[in-house]
Design a protein around this motif. Sequence first.
Motif, PDB file in Angstrom:
ATOM      1  N   ASN A   1      27.152   1.901  91.911  1.00  0.00           N
ATOM      2  CA  ASN A   1      27.072   2.315  93.313  1.00  0.00           C
ATOM      3  C   ASN A   1      26.982   3.853  93.396  1.00  0.00           C
ATOM      4  O   ASN A   1      27.909   4.536  92.965  1.00  0.00           O
ATOM      5  CB  ASN A   1      28.337   1.817  94.030  1.00  0.00           C
TER       6      ASN A   1
ATOM      7  N   GLN B   1      26.234  -4.160  93.606  1.00  0.00           N
ATOM      8  CA  GLN B   1      27.020  -5.358  93.306  1.00  0.00           C
ATOM      9  C   GLN B   1      28.525  -5.232  93.589  1.00  0.00           C
ATOM     10  O   GLN B   1      29.166  -6.202  93.985  1.00  0.00           O
ATOM     11  CB  GLN B   1      26.788  -5.804  91.862  1.00  0.00           C
ATOM     12  N   ASP B   2      29.091  -4.029  93.412  1.00  0.00           N
ATOM     13  CA  ASP B   2      30.531  -3.852  93.633  1.00  0.00           C
ATOM     14  C   ASP B   2      30.923  -4.160  95.067  1.00  0.00           C
ATOM     15  O   ASP B   2      31.998  -4.701  95.331  1.00  0.00           O
ATOM     16  CB  ASP B   2      30.953  -2.419  93.265  1.00  0.00           C
TER      17      ASP B   2
ATOM     18  N   THR C   1      33.604   7.157  85.045  1.00  0.00           N
ATOM     19  CA  THR C   1      32.291   6.940  84.418  1.00  0.00           C
ATOM     20  C   THR C   1      31.888   5.466  84.339  1.00  0.00           C
ATOM     21  O   THR C   1      30.778   5.157  83.892  1.00  0.00           O
ATOM     22  CB  THR C   1      32.312   7.494  82.986  1.00  0.00           C
ATOM     23  N   ALA C   2      32.778   4.549  84.722  1.00  0.00           N
ATOM     24  CA  ALA C   2      32.536   3.087  84.697  1.00  0.00           C
ATOM     25  C   ALA C   2      31.637   2.695  83.514  1.00  0.00           C
ATOM     26  O   ALA C   2      30.532   2.180  83.735  1.00  0.00           O
ATOM     27  CB  ALA C   2      31.945   2.630  86.032  1.00  0.00           C
ATOM     28  N   PRO C   3      32.082   2.923  82.271  1.00  0.00           N
ATOM     29  CA  PRO C   3      31.180   2.799  81.112  1.00  0.00           C
ATOM     30  C   PRO C   3      30.488   1.441  81.002  1.00  0.00           C
ATOM     31  O   PRO C   3      29.348   1.367  80.528  1.00  0.00           O
ATOM     32  CB  PRO C   3      32.088   3.055  79.901  1.00  0.00           C
TER      33      PRO C   3
ATOM     34  N   ILE D   1      27.925   6.103  83.955  1.00  0.00           N
ATOM     35  CA  ILE D   1      26.980   5.869  85.053  1.00  0.00           C
ATOM     36  C   ILE D   1      26.525   7.175  85.716  1.00  0.00           C
ATOM     37  O   ILE D   1      25.652   7.162  86.587  1.00  0.00           O
ATOM     38  CB  ILE D   1      27.597   4.963  86.150  1.00  0.00           C
TER      39      ILE D   1
ATOM     40  N   GLU E   1      32.168  16.069  93.954  1.00  0.00           N
ATOM     41  CA  GLU E   1      32.069  15.051  92.894  1.00  0.00           C
ATOM     42  C   GLU E   1      32.428  13.668  93.409  1.00  0.00           C
ATOM     43  O   GLU E   1      33.143  13.516  94.392  1.00  0.00           O
ATOM     44  CB  GLU E   1      32.993  15.418  91.735  1.00  0.00           C
ATOM     45  N   SER E   2      31.927  12.655  92.692  1.00  0.00           N
ATOM     46  CA  SER E   2      32.325  11.288  93.021  1.00  0.00           C
ATOM     47  C   SER E   2      33.805  11.144  92.662  1.00  0.00           C
ATOM     48  O   SER E   2      34.292  11.795  91.741  1.00  0.00           O
ATOM     49  CB  SER E   2      31.494  10.302  92.205  1.00  0.00           C
ATOM     50  N   VAL E   3      34.504  10.289  93.397  1.00  0.00           N
ATOM     51  CA  VAL E   3      35.939  10.131  93.153  1.00  0.00           C
ATOM     52  C   VAL E   3      36.194   9.213  91.949  1.00  0.00           C
ATOM     53  O   VAL E   3      37.150   9.396  91.197  1.00  0.00           O
ATOM     54  CB  VAL E   3      36.622   9.579  94.430  1.00  0.00           C
TER      55      VAL E   3
ATOM     56  N   LYS F   1      28.809  17.338  90.813  1.00  0.00           N
ATOM     57  CA  LYS F   1      29.251  16.891  89.492  1.00  0.00           C
ATOM     58  C   LYS F   1      29.385  15.376  89.419  1.00  0.00           C
ATOM     59  O   LYS F   1      30.020  14.763  90.278  1.00  0.00           O
ATOM     60  CB  LYS F   1      30.609  17.561  89.213  1.00  0.00           C
TER      61      LYS F   1
HETATM   62  P1  NAP Z   1      36.313   4.194  86.592  1.00  0.00           P
HETATM   63  O1  NAP Z   1      35.276   4.794  85.751  1.00  0.00           O
HETATM   64  O2  NAP Z   1      36.414   4.696  87.990  1.00  0.00           O
HETATM   65  O3  NAP Z   1      36.001   2.614  86.628  1.00  0.00           O
HETATM   66  C1  NAP Z   1      36.946   1.645  86.989  1.00  0.00           C
HETATM   67  C2  NAP Z   1      36.266   0.487  87.682  1.00  0.00           C
HETATM   68  O4  NAP Z   1      35.909   0.883  88.989  1.00  0.00           O
HETATM   69  C3  NAP Z   1      34.961   0.010  87.059  1.00  0.00           C
HETATM   70  O5  NAP Z   1      35.176  -0.845  85.982  1.00  0.00           O
HETATM   71  C4  NAP Z   1      34.348  -0.678  88.269  1.00  0.00           C
HETATM   72  O6  NAP Z   1      35.114  -1.839  88.649  1.00  0.00           O
HETATM   73  C5  NAP Z   1      34.662   0.283  89.366  1.00  0.00           C
HETATM   74  N1  NAP Z   1      33.688   1.378  89.588  1.00  0.00           N
HETATM   75  C6  NAP Z   1      33.923   2.712  89.521  1.00  0.00           C
HETATM   76  N2  NAP Z   1      32.867   3.386  89.914  1.00  0.00           N
HETATM   77  C7  NAP Z   1      31.918   2.502  90.248  1.00  0.00           C
HETATM   78  C8  NAP Z   1      30.598   2.624  90.757  1.00  0.00           C
HETATM   79  N3  NAP Z   1      30.048   3.820  91.048  1.00  0.00           N
HETATM   80  N4  NAP Z   1      29.887   1.496  90.959  1.00  0.00           N
HETATM   81  C9  NAP Z   1      30.422   0.303  90.715  1.00  0.00           C
HETATM   82  N5  NAP Z   1      31.684   0.118  90.261  1.00  0.00           N
HETATM   83  C10 NAP Z   1      32.431   1.209  90.034  1.00  0.00           C
HETATM   84  O7  NAP Z   1      37.766   4.337  85.933  1.00  0.00           O
HETATM   85  P2  NAP Z   1      38.227   4.204  84.404  1.00  0.00           P
HETATM   86  O8  NAP Z   1      37.559   3.022  83.781  1.00  0.00           O
HETATM   87  O9  NAP Z   1      39.690   4.277  84.456  1.00  0.00           O
HETATM   88  O10 NAP Z   1      37.714   5.526  83.702  1.00  0.00           O
HETATM   89  C11 NAP Z   1      36.562   5.616  82.851  1.00  0.00           C
HETATM   90  C12 NAP Z   1      36.426   7.078  82.398  1.00  0.00           C
HETATM   91  O11 NAP Z   1      36.173   7.921  83.533  1.00  0.00           O
HETATM   92  C13 NAP Z   1      37.672   7.643  81.716  1.00  0.00           C
HETATM   93  O12 NAP Z   1      37.292   8.455  80.623  1.00  0.00           O
HETATM   94  C14 NAP Z   1      38.313   8.475  82.789  1.00  0.00           C
HETATM   95  O13 NAP Z   1      39.115   9.500  82.267  1.00  0.00           O
HETATM   96  C15 NAP Z   1      37.103   9.026  83.517  1.00  0.00           C
HETATM   97  N6  NAP Z   1      37.344   9.428  84.914  1.00  0.00           N
HETATM   98  C16 NAP Z   1      36.652  10.507  85.346  1.00  0.00           C
HETATM   99  C17 NAP Z   1      36.789  10.910  86.665  1.00  0.00           C
HETATM  100  C18 NAP Z   1      36.019  12.111  87.154  1.00  0.00           C
HETATM  101  O14 NAP Z   1      35.129  12.568  86.433  1.00  0.00           O
HETATM  102  N7  NAP Z   1      36.306  12.640  88.314  1.00  0.00           N
HETATM  103  C19 NAP Z   1      37.626  10.207  87.543  1.00  0.00           C
HETATM  104  C20 NAP Z   1      38.284   9.065  87.066  1.00  0.00           C
HETATM  105  C21 NAP Z   1      38.134   8.676  85.735  1.00  0.00           C
HETATM  106  P3  NAP Z   1      34.847  -3.352  88.281  1.00  0.00           P
HETATM  107  O15 NAP Z   1      35.121  -3.444  86.819  1.00  0.00           O
HETATM  108  O16 NAP Z   1      35.865  -4.066  89.099  1.00  0.00           O
HETATM  109  O17 NAP Z   1      33.448  -3.696  88.663  1.00  0.00           O
END
Ligand code: NAP
Length: 388
Positions: A323, A362-363, A312-314, A15, A307-309, A76
Motif C-alpha cells: 500500500n 490487499q491490506d 519495510t514489510a519485507p 517495499i 516518511e511512511s509510518v 524517505k
Molecule cells: P512493518 O514493516 O511495518 O510490517 C509489519 C506488517 O504491517 C506487514 O507484515 C504488513 O502486515 C503490514 N504493512 C506494513 N506496511 C505495509 C504496506 N505499505 N502495505 C501493506 N502492508 C503493510 O514492520 P516490521 O515487520 O516490524 O518491520 C520490518 C522492518 O522495518 C524492520 O527492520 C524495522 O526495523 C523497519 N521499520 C522501519 C521503519 C521506518 O523506516 N520508519 C518503521 C518501522 C519499522 P500483514 O502481514 O498483516 O499483511
Amino acid sequence: MTRKIVIPFIPGDGIGPEIMVASRLAIDAAIEESSDGSTELVWKELDAGDASFKKSREWLPSETLSAIKEHGIALKGPLTTPVGSGIRSLNVAIRQALDLYANVRPVRYFKGVSSPVREPQKMNMVIFRENTEDVYKGIEWKSGSQEAAAVISLLKNLGASVREDSAVGIKPISEHASKRLVRAAIKYAIRHGLPSVTLVHKGNIMKFTEGAFRDWGYELAKAEFPGQTVIESESASGRLDVRGKVIIKDRIADNMFQQILTRPEEYSVLATPNLNGDYLSDACAAQVGGLGVAPGANIGESVAVFESVHGTAPKYAGRDIANPCSLMLSGAMMLEHLGLDSAASALVRGIEATLAEGIMTQDLARLAHDVSPVGTSVFAVEVIRRLR
Ligand code: NAP
C-alpha cells in the motif's frame, strides 16, 4: 519561468522502492495538475539502508545527511534496522543527526476504509510527539551490571530505594525540548485554524518530568501566544472570550486513550512526550484503518523529513502489492510544508476518491466487503486519474 524545487529522496528497503515510485508519480501529477507548469520537482536520489550498505559498506553515508541539510527537506521510504551493526536504528540516527525534534502524525479517516470503530470519521487529530528525549534517549543499564549497581547506589544516597537486581533506565525531559515541541504544535494549530492543543502527560505520577512537560506547555502558551490561545481551565468560567482562539488543555495519558475512543471529536492537535506519543499515534491510526493510511513527518528548525509510518514489510517486497498511501500522504504533507497547498489538496483528493470507490491494495481490501485488491502501481494510476 518554471520554479524548480530539488527534493532529495531515499527510496528505502523492502517495499520502499515500489511505494516511492508510486508516490513520486502521484506527487508530480498533483503538482502538474495544480501549478500549470509553473512548478516542477527535481528528484535527487540519496543512499541509505541495505542498498547503500551493499554499495559502499555504509548504512547512512554522510553525503546523504549533508544533502538533506542542504535542501532542508527529504522524502524517505522505510529503512531496515541493521541487526548487530552498532546502529540502533537508521531512522532514529537520521532524526538525531538532523535534530528533527517533532514527530508529526496526522490521523484522519478515509471513506471506504474498514475501521474497528462505529464512527471513525470523528477522528481527525494531528499528533506532535517529542522526538529527542524521554525513552528515545535510550539511557539504560543492564540488571547486574556495574553501571546499574553504581546508579542504584547513587539513587539510594538520594533517598530512593531500588531493588539491587533491577535494570535501570532514565527518562530525561527538558524545558527546552518540551517548549519547542509545544511551540510547534501551537503554531500548527494557529496556522490551520484548529480549535485546541492538548498536552498529554502522566504528570499525576511523574511530576517533575511528565508533569513539567504539561506545566512548561501552559507556560509557553501564556508567554508566547497570549492573544491567540486560552487555557481551558481559565475559560471554564465563561467570562473569557474564546472565539478564534486555540484552547490549550491537558489530559492524563490513560484518560486520553479513553477519550480517543469516546470523544475523538473534542481533540484536534495533541502534544506529547516521546513514549505517550508513540503509543497514542498507533492507537489513533488503528481507529481509522491502520498504519497503511497514516503519514508522518520529522521536523526540526530548518530541516523536515517526510516518511511512511510503517516499516519495510519485507514479505511484500518486489511484489507490487504494498500500500503506497502512507508515503503518498506524507508526500502531501511535504507539499504543504513547501507552501504548495493546492498540490497537497489535489493529492489528498485523489487518494480520497480512489479509496471511496473501493479501489485499494490487499491490506485494506481484505478487511472490506466485496473488494478485489489492486497492485501498488495500479493504485497510483487510479489516484492520478482522480486528482482533478
Ligand atoms: P512493518 O514493516 O511495518 O510490517 C509489519 C506488517 O504491517 C506487514 O507484515 C504488513 O502486515 C503490514 N504493512 C506494513 N506496511 C505495509 C504496506 N505499505 N502495505 C501493506 N502492508 C503493510 O514492520 P516490521 O515487520 O516490524 O518491520 C520490518 C522492518 O522495518 C524492520 O527492520 C524495522 O526495523 C523497519 N521499520 C522501519 C521503519 C521506518 O523506516 N520508519 C518503521 C518501522 C519499522 P500483514 O502481514 O498483516 O499483511
